[in-house]
Motif scaffolding. Structure first.
Motif, PDB file in Angstrom:
ATOM      1  N   TYR A  90      49.668  90.152 -62.042  1.00 25.20           N
ATOM      2  CA  TYR A  90      49.231  89.364 -63.201  1.00 25.20           C
ATOM      3  C   TYR A  90      49.901  89.875 -64.469  1.00 25.20           C
ATOM      4  O   TYR A  90      49.249  90.142 -65.473  1.00 25.20           O
ATOM      5  N   ALA A  91      51.206  90.044 -64.405  1.00 24.15           N
ATOM      6  CA  ALA A  91      51.965  90.564 -65.540  1.00 24.15           C
ATOM      7  C   ALA A  91      52.919  89.502 -66.060  1.00 24.15           C
ATOM      8  O   ALA A  91      53.556  88.801 -65.276  1.00 24.15           O
ATOM      9  N   ILE A  92      52.984  89.382 -67.368  1.00 18.47           N
ATOM     10  CA  ILE A  92      53.935  88.476 -68.015  1.00 18.47           C
ATOM     11  C   ILE A  92      54.806  89.329 -68.922  1.00 18.47           C
ATOM     12  O   ILE A  92      54.326  89.902 -69.906  1.00 18.47           O
ATOM     13  N   TYR A  93      56.084  89.447 -68.566  1.00 20.23           N
ATOM     14  CA  TYR A  93      56.987  90.332 -69.282  1.00 20.23           C
ATOM     15  C   TYR A  93      57.849  89.570 -70.282  1.00 20.23           C
ATOM     16  O   TYR A  93      58.388  88.501 -69.980  1.00 20.23           O
ATOM     17  N   VAL A  94      57.964  90.152 -71.478  1.00 20.23           N
ATOM     18  CA  VAL A  94      58.868  89.656 -72.518  1.00 20.23           C
ATOM     19  C   VAL A  94      59.744  90.822 -72.950  1.00 20.23           C
ATOM     20  O   VAL A  94      59.430  91.980 -72.669  1.00 20.23           O
ATOM     21  N   LYS A  95      60.862  90.517 -73.603  1.00 16.61           N
ATOM     22  CA  LYS A  95      61.723  91.584 -74.105  1.00 16.61           C
ATOM     23  C   LYS A  95      61.007  92.321 -75.224  1.00 16.61           C
ATOM     24  O   LYS A  95      60.374  91.713 -76.074  1.00 16.61           O
TER      25      LYS A  95
ATOM     26  N   LEU B  31      61.394  95.655 -70.933  1.00 14.89           N
ATOM     27  CA  LEU B  31      60.412  94.567 -70.951  1.00 14.89           C
ATOM     28  C   LEU B  31      59.020  95.145 -71.167  1.00 14.89           C
ATOM     29  O   LEU B  31      58.755  96.297 -70.854  1.00 14.89           O
ATOM     30  N   ILE B  32      58.121  94.297 -71.678  1.00 19.81           N
ATOM     31  CA  ILE B  32      56.744  94.720 -71.915  1.00 19.81           C
ATOM     32  C   ILE B  32      55.801  93.637 -71.409  1.00 19.81           C
ATOM     33  O   ILE B  32      56.059  92.451 -71.579  1.00 19.81           O
ATOM     34  N   ASP B  33      54.722  94.057 -70.751  1.00 17.85           N
ATOM     35  CA  ASP B  33      53.731  93.140 -70.194  1.00 17.85           C
ATOM     36  C   ASP B  33      52.724  92.776 -71.284  1.00 17.85           C
ATOM     37  O   ASP B  33      52.079  93.646 -71.866  1.00 17.85           O
TER      38      ASP B  33
ATOM     39  N   HIS C 204      60.032  87.522 -67.175  1.00 21.42           N
ATOM     40  CA  HIS C 204      59.642  87.727 -65.779  1.00 21.42           C
ATOM     41  C   HIS C 204      58.128  87.631 -65.654  1.00 21.42           C
ATOM     42  O   HIS C 204      57.406  88.116 -66.519  1.00 21.42           O
ATOM     43  N   ILE C 205      57.672  87.012 -64.585  1.00 21.45           N
ATOM     44  CA  ILE C 205      56.245  86.948 -64.299  1.00 21.45           C
ATOM     45  C   ILE C 205      56.026  87.579 -62.933  1.00 21.45           C
ATOM     46  O   ILE C 205      56.667  87.206 -61.958  1.00 21.45           O
TER      47      ILE C 205
ATOM     48  N   GLN D 211      59.468  91.672 -83.109  1.00 20.11           N
ATOM     49  CA  GLN D 211      58.438  90.623 -83.123  1.00 20.11           C
ATOM     50  C   GLN D 211      57.307  90.954 -82.150  1.00 20.11           C
ATOM     51  O   GLN D 211      56.129  90.830 -82.480  1.00 20.11           O
ATOM     52  N   VAL D 212      57.656  91.413 -80.948  1.00 23.94           N
ATOM     53  CA  VAL D 212      56.650  91.793 -79.956  1.00 23.94           C
ATOM     54  C   VAL D 212      55.833  92.975 -80.473  1.00 23.94           C
ATOM     55  O   VAL D 212      54.607  92.993 -80.349  1.00 23.94           O
TER      56      VAL D 212
END
Length: 123
Positions: free
Chosen positions: A21-26, A56-58, A15-16, A30-31
């Motif tokens: 100005y956030a870019i979320y990944v699971k 999710l994490i930004d 999700h963006i 790895q993160v």
């Protein structure tokens, strides 16, 4: 061994949020490993508490102040968007334009009237 930039580029963007100005990944192992490399001013646990949304994490705050943020601004990117993301943005913009056109028509405007925002032609 992959560079940190290559590692980040392998992540799937979920999700963006353009307003924040956030870019979320699971959030996954790895993160977490990437965050241990990037986060300097707080613990990774504090970072996750501050910048997570459900599972999710930004990523954006983690790259601010690093060379990766500069690379992103120059178009080299630390993430690459999926076609689905761009298609969704285009669909939302198209829906907004149709809404504005219908509003102009309902107010008695001509259907071919040009819609202008801050002296820029929208449609």
């Amino acid at each position: 061994m992959k560079s940190i930039l290559e590692q980040i580029n392998t992540l799937e963007v979920i999700h963006i949020d353009l307003d924040k100005y956030a870019i979320y990944v699971k959030q996954n192992e790895q993160v977490n490993q990437i965050l241990h490399t990037l986060v300097k001013d707080m613990s990774v646990e504090e970072y996750i508490r501050s910048f997570s949304k459900d599972d999710l994490i930004d990523l954006i705050p983690a790259v601010i102040g690093t060379g990766l943020a500069d690379g992103y601004k120059q178009g080299k990117g630390f993430v690459s968007e999926s076609k689905q993301f761009y298609m969704q943005q285009c669909l939302e913009l198209n829906n907004r334009i149709e809404y504005l056109e219908n509003m102009v028509k309902s107010l008695g405007g001509h259907p071919n009237m040009q819609i202008v925002n801050e002296n820029n032609l929208i449609h």
